[in-house]
Design a protein around this motif. Sequence first.
Motif, mmCIF file in Angstrom:
data_model
loop_
_atom_site.group_PDB
_atom_site.id
_atom_site.type_symbol
_atom_site.label_atom_id
_atom_site.label_comp_id
_atom_site.label_asym_id
_atom_site.label_seq_id
_atom_site.Cartn_x
_atom_site.Cartn_y
_atom_site.Cartn_z
ATOM 1 N N ILE A 63 -5.234 -26.899 -9.391
ATOM 2 C CA ILE A 63 -6.264 -26.161 -8.651
ATOM 3 C C ILE A 63 -5.892 -26.045 -7.181
ATOM 4 C CG2 ILE A 63 -8.641 -26.324 -7.796
ATOM 5 C CD1 ILE A 63 -9.562 -27.036 -10.519
ATOM 6 N N ALA A 64 -5.351 -27.113 -6.599
ATOM 7 C CA ALA A 64 -5.012 -27.093 -5.176
ATOM 8 C C ALA A 64 -3.982 -26.009 -4.865
ATOM 9 C CB ALA A 64 -4.490 -28.460 -4.747
ATOM 10 N N PHE A 65 -2.900 -25.958 -5.640
ATOM 11 C CA PHE A 65 -1.877 -24.945 -5.405
ATOM 12 C C PHE A 65 -2.380 -23.557 -5.799
ATOM 13 C CE2 PHE A 65 1.307 -28.238 -4.789
ATOM 14 C CZ PHE A 65 2.197 -27.627 -3.927
ATOM 15 N N ASN A 87 -5.262 -26.393 -18.664
ATOM 16 C CA ASN A 87 -4.887 -26.303 -17.260
ATOM 17 C C ASN A 87 -6.153 -26.091 -16.457
ATOM 18 O OD1 ASN A 87 -4.380 -24.361 -14.877
ATOM 19 N ND2 ASN A 87 -2.368 -25.267 -15.222
ATOM 20 N N SER A 88 -6.406 -26.959 -15.500
ATOM 21 C CA SER A 88 -7.679 -26.925 -14.792
ATOM 22 C C SER A 88 -7.877 -25.646 -13.993
ATOM 23 C CB SER A 88 -7.806 -28.143 -13.877
ATOM 24 O OG SER A 88 -6.666 -28.271 -13.047
ATOM 25 N N TRP A 89 -6.800 -25.092 -13.428
ATOM 26 C CA TRP A 89 -6.936 -23.839 -12.665
ATOM 27 C C TRP A 89 -7.257 -22.677 -13.611
ATOM 28 C CZ3 TRP A 89 -4.118 -19.201 -12.629
ATOM 29 C CH2 TRP A 89 -4.433 -18.325 -11.581
ATOM 30 N N ILE A 90 -6.558 -22.607 -14.736
ATOM 31 C CA ILE A 90 -6.830 -21.543 -15.708
ATOM 32 C C ILE A 90 -8.229 -21.693 -16.278
ATOM 33 C CG2 ILE A 90 -6.196 -20.724 -18.022
ATOM 34 C CD1 ILE A 90 -3.296 -20.920 -17.232
ATOM 35 N N ASP A 91 -8.641 -22.935 -16.518
ATOM 36 C CA ASP A 91 -9.989 -23.163 -17.039
ATOM 37 C C ASP A 91 -11.055 -22.683 -16.053
ATOM 38 O OD1 ASP A 91 -11.733 -24.696 -19.113
ATOM 39 O OD2 ASP A 91 -12.426 -25.442 -17.176
ATOM 40 N N LYS A 92 -10.810 -22.860 -14.781
ATOM 41 C CA LYS A 92 -11.801 -22.493 -13.768
ATOM 42 C C LYS A 92 -11.824 -20.992 -13.497
ATOM 43 C CE LYS A 92 -13.237 -23.526 -9.000
ATOM 44 N NZ LYS A 92 -12.991 -24.390 -7.802
ATOM 45 N N TYR A 93 -10.648 -20.364 -13.472
ATOM 46 C CA TYR A 93 -10.573 -18.982 -13.000
ATOM 47 C C TYR A 93 -10.254 -17.942 -14.071
ATOM 48 C CZ TYR A 93 -10.843 -20.735 -8.240
ATOM 49 O OH TYR A 93 -11.271 -21.326 -7.075
ATOM 50 N N PRO A 100 -12.365 -20.004 -19.091
ATOM 51 C CA PRO A 100 -13.221 -21.199 -19.161
ATOM 52 C C PRO A 100 -13.411 -21.639 -20.609
ATOM 53 C CG PRO A 100 -14.531 -19.232 -18.658
ATOM 54 C CD PRO A 100 -13.088 -18.832 -18.550
ATOM 55 N N GLY A 101 -13.394 -22.960 -20.792
ATOM 56 C CA GLY A 101 -13.600 -23.492 -22.133
ATOM 57 C C GLY A 101 -12.381 -23.474 -23.016
ATOM 58 N N GLY A 102 -11.214 -23.081 -22.465
ATOM 59 C CA GLY A 102 -10.013 -22.986 -23.280
ATOM 60 C C GLY A 102 -9.394 -24.339 -23.567
ATOM 61 N N ILE A 130 -6.480 -10.117 -7.007
ATOM 62 C CA ILE A 130 -5.128 -9.649 -7.316
ATOM 63 C C ILE A 130 -4.144 -10.805 -7.323
ATOM 64 C CG2 ILE A 130 -3.193 -8.322 -6.364
ATOM 65 C CD1 ILE A 130 -5.308 -6.215 -5.515
ATOM 66 N N ARG A 131 -4.232 -11.674 -6.313
ATOM 67 C CA ARG A 131 -3.327 -12.814 -6.250
ATOM 68 C C ARG A 131 -3.589 -13.785 -7.404
ATOM 69 N NH1 ARG A 131 -0.540 -13.361 -1.354
ATOM 70 N NH2 ARG A 131 -0.394 -15.618 -1.598
ATOM 71 N N MET A 132 -4.836 -13.908 -7.820
ATOM 72 C CA MET A 132 -5.183 -14.755 -8.957
ATOM 73 C C MET A 132 -4.506 -14.245 -10.225
ATOM 74 S SD MET A 132 -8.988 -15.560 -10.478
ATOM 75 C CE MET A 132 -9.254 -13.876 -11.076
ATOM 76 N N TRP A 133 -4.592 -12.960 -10.496
ATOM 77 C CA TRP A 133 -3.990 -12.403 -11.706
ATOM 78 C C TRP A 133 -2.474 -12.412 -11.626
ATOM 79 C CZ3 TRP A 133 -5.468 -10.795 -16.517
ATOM 80 C CH2 TRP A 133 -6.832 -10.962 -16.801
ATOM 81 N N ARG A 134 -1.932 -12.190 -10.438
ATOM 82 C CA ARG A 134 -0.477 -12.273 -10.279
ATOM 83 C C ARG A 134 0.012 -13.676 -10.626
ATOM 84 N NH1 ARG A 134 0.490 -10.516 -4.794
ATOM 85 N NH2 ARG A 134 0.832 -8.413 -5.614
ATOM 86 N N LEU A 135 -0.686 -14.686 -10.138
ATOM 87 C CA LEU A 135 -0.307 -16.063 -10.424
ATOM 88 C C LEU A 135 -0.470 -16.381 -11.902
ATOM 89 C CD1 LEU A 135 0.580 -18.844 -9.398
ATOM 90 C CD2 LEU A 135 -1.840 -19.335 -8.919
ATOM 91 N N TYR A 136 -1.558 -15.945 -12.490
ATOM 92 C CA TYR A 136 -1.827 -16.201 -13.910
ATOM 93 C C TYR A 136 -0.730 -15.627 -14.806
ATOM 94 C CZ TYR A 136 -3.825 -14.808 -18.437
ATOM 95 O OH TYR A 136 -4.024 -14.537 -19.765
#
Length: 390
Positions: free
Chosen positions: A57-59, A280-286, A289-291, A347-353
């Motif tokens: 989540i931090a990164f 993955n906590s970042w993927i779960d949050k953004y 969720p619930g994965g 956009i940056r969220m989806w690029r990272l994902y």
Amino acid sequence: MIDKMFYKTLLKKTFSDPIHITFWDGETVQYGEGTREFKLTFYDIIPKGDLLHDPSIAFGEAFMDGKIEVEGNLKELIASMYRSQESFLGNNQIYAKLLDKFSNTKKRSKENATFHYDIGNEFYKLWLDETMTYSCGYFRTADDSLMTAQQNKVAHILKKLNLREGDTLLDIGCGWGELILTAAKRYGVKATGVTLSEEQYGRVKERIIEEQHEDSVDVRLMDYRDIKHQQFDRIVSVGMIEHVGQDHLEEYFQKVNELLIDGGVSVLHSITSPKDGGTNSWIDKYIFPGGYIPAVNELVRHITEHNFLLTDLESLRRHYAKTLEKWAENFENVLEEVRKSRDERFIRMWRLYLNSCSASFQTGNIDLSQFIFTKGTNNSIPWTRDYMYK
């Protein structure tokens, strides 16, 4: 000064390739010998406590907020982190073990599906292929287009189901309907799809009418657990069981057992972990969720404990790495359209994902598995695998 020393110690062994790192005060260091592959710039300090508590989540949030920037291939940078045996991320299969979270009840499952899939068909249409297939493709050749790979994937799964004309087919988590419509056209089956996404449901209804398959294809906006008093010759699920949650895996296989006829065939297509299941906590949050990504041995155990006979298991890991790579490329090509309705953080969220998931599959951090299993004995399945690859 103390913060920078912490960062230097943390990052020194984080990458398997040479990298330049520029800190918030302008100082630049290089780790690894040889020509640098990447440059990582910190424009602000990420609190040490955040990094130690949850590096994912931090990164992830720091990248979304523009506090860190990457020069070079983002996917390859993340892959470099996974490949480093001494990285604080590289040694984790999926960053984190199972998170403490609420159970995926029917209400929560609906909310989770809405969170990801109902952000708009127009958004997904921008960077998916023409079939609107949002799962791992199947590249029969290196030159296959994304659309060809998705059509290959659907054909591959339908072959594995060993369909016969007149069979009834249930697709649990049918997406935008490509599989059920293709099954009806190519094999003459009666196909039913279920989804929790209102956006997907609406589009599948339109496609059924447009392609004149009202008599052979049905789609329902419902939880698969609510299907009652009906059985099917074949059941398929593509990329849905990852949304079920660990505490509902048992329920999934119980329901498939209830819905499948004796001798029936089921194909399960799922992201899997090579070892322990997790999330993955970042993927779960953004993102999802619930994965929960189940382990291969976890799914095999559930299959066998419900007296299903496992007849085939195939890994498509590299296919998903390539699929995500193509999605990421498509996404970059439509940024001007995305910016008309979404902000830069989105956009940056989806690029990272998209890039981090591609890197995860590329390095073997996670896998994509296709299971074929039958309810009891089925001796009509061909003797060899030839029928799958013709």
